[in-house]
Design a protein around this motif. Structure first.
Motif, short mmCIF file in Angstrom:
data_model
loop_
_atom_site.label_atom_id
_atom_site.label_comp_id
_atom_site.label_asym_id
_atom_site.label_seq_id
_atom_site.Cartn_x
_atom_site.Cartn_y
_atom_site.Cartn_z
N ARG A 93 0.83 -1.21 0.00
CA ARG A 93 0.00 0.00 0.00
C ARG A 93 0.86 1.26 0.00
NH1 ARG A 93 -0.86 -2.32 5.08
NH2 ARG A 93 0.03 -1.18 6.85
N ASP A 94 2.05 1.19 0.60
CA ASP A 94 2.96 2.34 0.58
C ASP A 94 3.49 2.60 -0.83
OD1 ASP A 94 2.66 2.54 3.36
OD2 ASP A 94 4.32 1.12 3.69
N ALA B 248 1.28 7.24 -6.68
CA ALA B 248 0.18 8.19 -6.90
C ALA B 248 0.50 9.59 -6.40
CB ALA B 248 -1.10 7.68 -6.23
N SER B 249 1.63 9.77 -5.74
CA SER B 249 2.00 11.06 -5.17
C SER B 249 2.70 11.93 -6.21
CB SER B 249 2.94 10.82 -3.98
OG SER B 249 4.23 10.43 -4.44
N GLU C 216 1.93 1.81 -3.59
CA GLU C 216 0.79 2.36 -4.32
C GLU C 216 0.64 3.85 -4.06
OE1 GLU C 216 -4.03 1.48 -4.78
OE2 GLU C 216 -2.88 0.60 -3.14
N ALA C 217 0.76 4.25 -2.79
CA ALA C 217 0.63 5.67 -2.44
C ALA C 217 1.78 6.48 -3.02
CB ALA C 217 0.59 5.82 -0.92
#
Length: 406
Positions: A214-215, A221-222, A217-218
């Motif tokens: 999940r990190d 997207a940042s 993925e984030a």
């Protein structure tokens, strides 16, 4: 179908191979051979299982097309479990067509699941996703629904959609609980653990940090400019510049990203990109040429400026620059990532999954075996390769060529 065959089939459906063998172990008729083959597969004796299923298919004869098709599907499942990825997919397609013609919807869905899992292993995510979209899981019994949700989660994991993967795995856990098959529940639990296992490392000038799926993925997207060492690309939001076929350019941009916001000396870039300890004027001239090529490649995302002692990376946006690296970086890391699933792989299956030649894969396996990181099982054409899982890392999530997320 007699009562013993019916009872054995029910035992297998409930994940009880010993109960099935107790009923048909001494029988040699076609249905019993098929059930014995499936039982041996559940017990892990895949070679014996394959032989029994082939005997069953021959014993059924040409007039019993439905039974023969079911044997083909079972053999395909064994091939997948033994990582025989070169198993003829056309045979499975033909068996599925036969099952559809006879209205066996459950085994049609099972055959589709096997094809999807094979596509996942060899990194053909778009095809797997299209095939999965054609399936309606509503009428599936609990075991088949759990397998379906595992496939959904597998695609989501490899595309780093961790939220979607977690929801699918929660549905799979509920379905496997209703099915009451311990092996299926264990597979779902293992997949859930991957979501909480570090999948990559974030590198910058002053820190190194392990990232969960999940990190990652984030991060992607940042507004951060990400030099993706997992897939040899440079990313910012939806813009991706692939350098997979240009290793020198990627080595340069990674060196610049790791030093950002500072510059990198020319001799250090020569050593990093060309693997030379000492640089002369010809190497510096070549560096200028490669920097020019890098500027053109990165034009949508960043620029490379010359400084008094070297070069510096200047992103077009105001965000940070980081490197996303594999959790374990060493020679043949992608081979180890595939072998980390604990299964035995042939060199041909590894070559197919990683898009390499079989001879290249054999050399990599020999090098890993010499260092004690993998071990062969068997001899000749039946040789397989195994390695212990790398503790603490979800390595298979970030395979660069076999499992793209774009």
């Amino acid at each position: 179908m007699d009562s013993l065959i019916t009872a054995a089939a029910r035992a297998l459906a409930a994940g009880d191979p010993f109960g099935a063998l107790n009923r048909v172990a001494l029988r040699e008729d076609a249905p019993a051979l098929a059930l014995r083959g499936i039982a041996m597969a559940q017990l892990g004796d895949l070679a014996r299982a394959k032989a029994l299923l082939r005997r069953a298919a021959r014993a059924f004869g040409a007039k019993e097309a439905l039974a023969r098709a079911r044997c083909v599907v079972a053999e395909a499942e064994i091939a997948l479990a033994s990582r025989d990825l070169g198993w003829p997919a056309k045979a499975l397609d033909a068996a599925r067509a036969t099952l559809e013609a006879h209205g066996d919807r459950l085994n049609v869905a099972h055959a589709r699941h096997l094809a999807i899992r094979r596509l996942l292993l060899i990194g053909r995510l778009d095809e797997a996703e299209r095939a999965l979209a054609d399936l309606d899981p509503t009428p599936f019994p609990p075991a088949s629904r759990a397998v379906y949700e595992l496939a959904v989660a597998g695609i989501a994991l490899r595309r780093l959609r961790s939220g979607e993967a977690r929801v699918a795995l929660q549905r799979a856990a509920q379905a496997s609980g209703r099915a009451g098959i311990p092996a299926l529940s264990a597979e779902v639990e293992s997949a859930l653990q991957v979501l909480d296992t570090p999948a990559a490392r974030l590198l910058s000038r002053d820190r190194e940090q392990r990232l969960l799926p999940r990190d990652v993925e984030a991060l992607l997207a940042s507004p951060t400019l990400v030099v993706d060492a997992c897939r040899l690309a440079v990313r910012h939001a939806d813009t991706v510049v692939s350098l997979a076929t240009r290793p020198v350019l990627f080595a340069l941009v990674r060196a610049l990203a790791e030093a950002w916001p500072h510059d990198v000396a020319r001799d250090a870039l020569v050593a990093r990109a060309f693997r030379l300890k000492l640089a002369d004027e010809s190497h510096r001239a070549r560096l200028r040429v490669e920097i020019g090529r890098l500027r053109r490649a990165l034009r949508p995302l960043a620029d490379v400026h010359a400084t008094g002692r070297g070069f510096i990376l200047r992103p077009h946006h105001s965000g940070e620059v980081v490197v996303l690296a594999l959790p374990v970086e060493e020679a043949h890391a992608t081979v180890l990532a595939l072998l980390a699933d604990g299964e035995s792989w042939s060199s041909s299956a590894l070559a197919l999954a990683l898009g390499s030649s079989q001879r290249t894969m054999q050399r990599a396996l020999e090098a890993l075996a010499a260092s004690g990181k993998v071990q062969p099982v068997g001899r000749g054409r039946s040789r397989r390769w195994m390695a212990a899982p790398m503790p603490g890392f979800a390595t298979a999530l970030l395979l660069p060529s076999a499992l793209p997320i774009d």
